[in-house]
Enzyme design. Sequence first.
Site, PDB file in Angstrom:
ATOM      1  N   SER A 144      60.549  29.140  23.588  1.00 57.22           N
ATOM      2  CA  SER A 144      61.321  28.025  23.029  1.00 57.22           C
ATOM      3  C   SER A 144      61.083  27.946  21.535  1.00 57.22           C
ATOM      4  O   SER A 144      59.993  28.296  21.050  1.00 57.22           O
ATOM      5  CB  SER A 144      60.868  26.710  23.674  1.00 57.22           C
ATOM      6  OG  SER A 144      61.453  25.614  22.999  1.00 57.22           O
ATOM      7  N   TYR A 158      54.174  20.907  25.969  1.00 58.12           N
ATOM      8  CA  TYR A 158      55.234  21.879  26.266  1.00 58.12           C
ATOM      9  C   TYR A 158      55.300  22.940  25.161  1.00 58.12           C
ATOM     10  O   TYR A 158      55.335  24.147  25.428  1.00 58.12           O
ATOM     11  CB  TYR A 158      56.571  21.140  26.388  1.00 58.12           C
ATOM     12  CG  TYR A 158      57.795  22.020  26.459  1.00 58.12           C
ATOM     13  CD1 TYR A 158      58.172  22.615  27.653  1.00 58.12           C
ATOM     14  CD2 TYR A 158      58.588  22.253  25.325  1.00 58.12           C
ATOM     15  CE1 TYR A 158      59.299  23.427  27.723  1.00 58.12           C
ATOM     16  CE2 TYR A 158      59.709  23.054  25.389  1.00 58.12           C
ATOM     17  CZ  TYR A 158      60.071  23.635  26.591  1.00 58.12           C
ATOM     18  OH  TYR A 158      61.179  24.441  26.644  1.00 58.12           O
TER      19      TYR A 158
END
Length: 249
Positions: A144, A158
């Site tokens: 990501s 995350y």
Amino acid sequence: MSDEVILITGGGRGIGAATALLAAERGYRVCVNYRTDEAAAAGVVERIEAAGGSALAVRADVSRSTEVERLFRTVDEEFGPLTALVNNAGTLEKQGRLDELDEDRLARIWAANITGPFLCAGAAVRRMSTRYGGRGGAIVNVSSAASRLGSPNEYVDYAASKGALDSMTTGLALEVAAEGIRVNAVRPGLIHTDIHALGGEPARVDRVGPLLPMGRGGRPEEVAEGILYLLSPGASYVTGAFLDLAGGR
Ligand code: NAP
């Protein structure tokens, strides 16, 4: 049909589903892994089969080694030697600050986003590597843009899990470069999928998209194109690379 066999973790929804559909179009036999949403995974399989492709849905929590072994054995038995793995399954939890995170949440995030890709990559290497008598293959990790940005005030846990996935991409790519396996990662930015609802803001992409350099969020299909490129023969000299699919973010 080619003899390319792909396993996509979390392939029932979002980026994974778009990747499964595009891979089938490109001639892969596709294993669609899911954890909870059986109907979504079955829907992807149905669409692939209706278009004349070959697909199979298999339930497994990628963070559990016994379930991962069963998943990979099912692919062996149903489709033969695996040639491509997409470590796509991932999760996040409610937006907040690091000083609000507890041990249980951290364990869940590490399990799904780090342990899962490690276990699946290991199972794939044991099948693909020439060291184990395999024919080689390719792995793409779905990281990501968060690994670069850190996701302050949203989910630093995350972001950090994707940082770990980036390190794994580099290390594993070098470990197996001479064994016929390429390992790369995509780093999507803000993509229209259900994942943002888990953070408590389903419309996050609509809010932030207009502020991005390209002025919009991305579509799962745009990420799938990048993943399929990294898996393809056109990327035969690409390993340990990161493809940012983030509209300039
Ligand atoms: P999504 O629509 O919420 O899909 C997530 C998928 O992961 C689901 O299919 C889910 O399975 C599966 N999954 C989660 N935990 C799992 C586990 N332990 N074992 C097996 N499957 C599991 O999210 P998405 O946006 O497509 O996310 C896909 C990947 O892209 C994730 O790694 C995410 O971090 C990454 N990413 C997304 C964005 C974005 O903006 N959307 C940006 C950057 C990176 P079930 O359907 O069975 O629940």
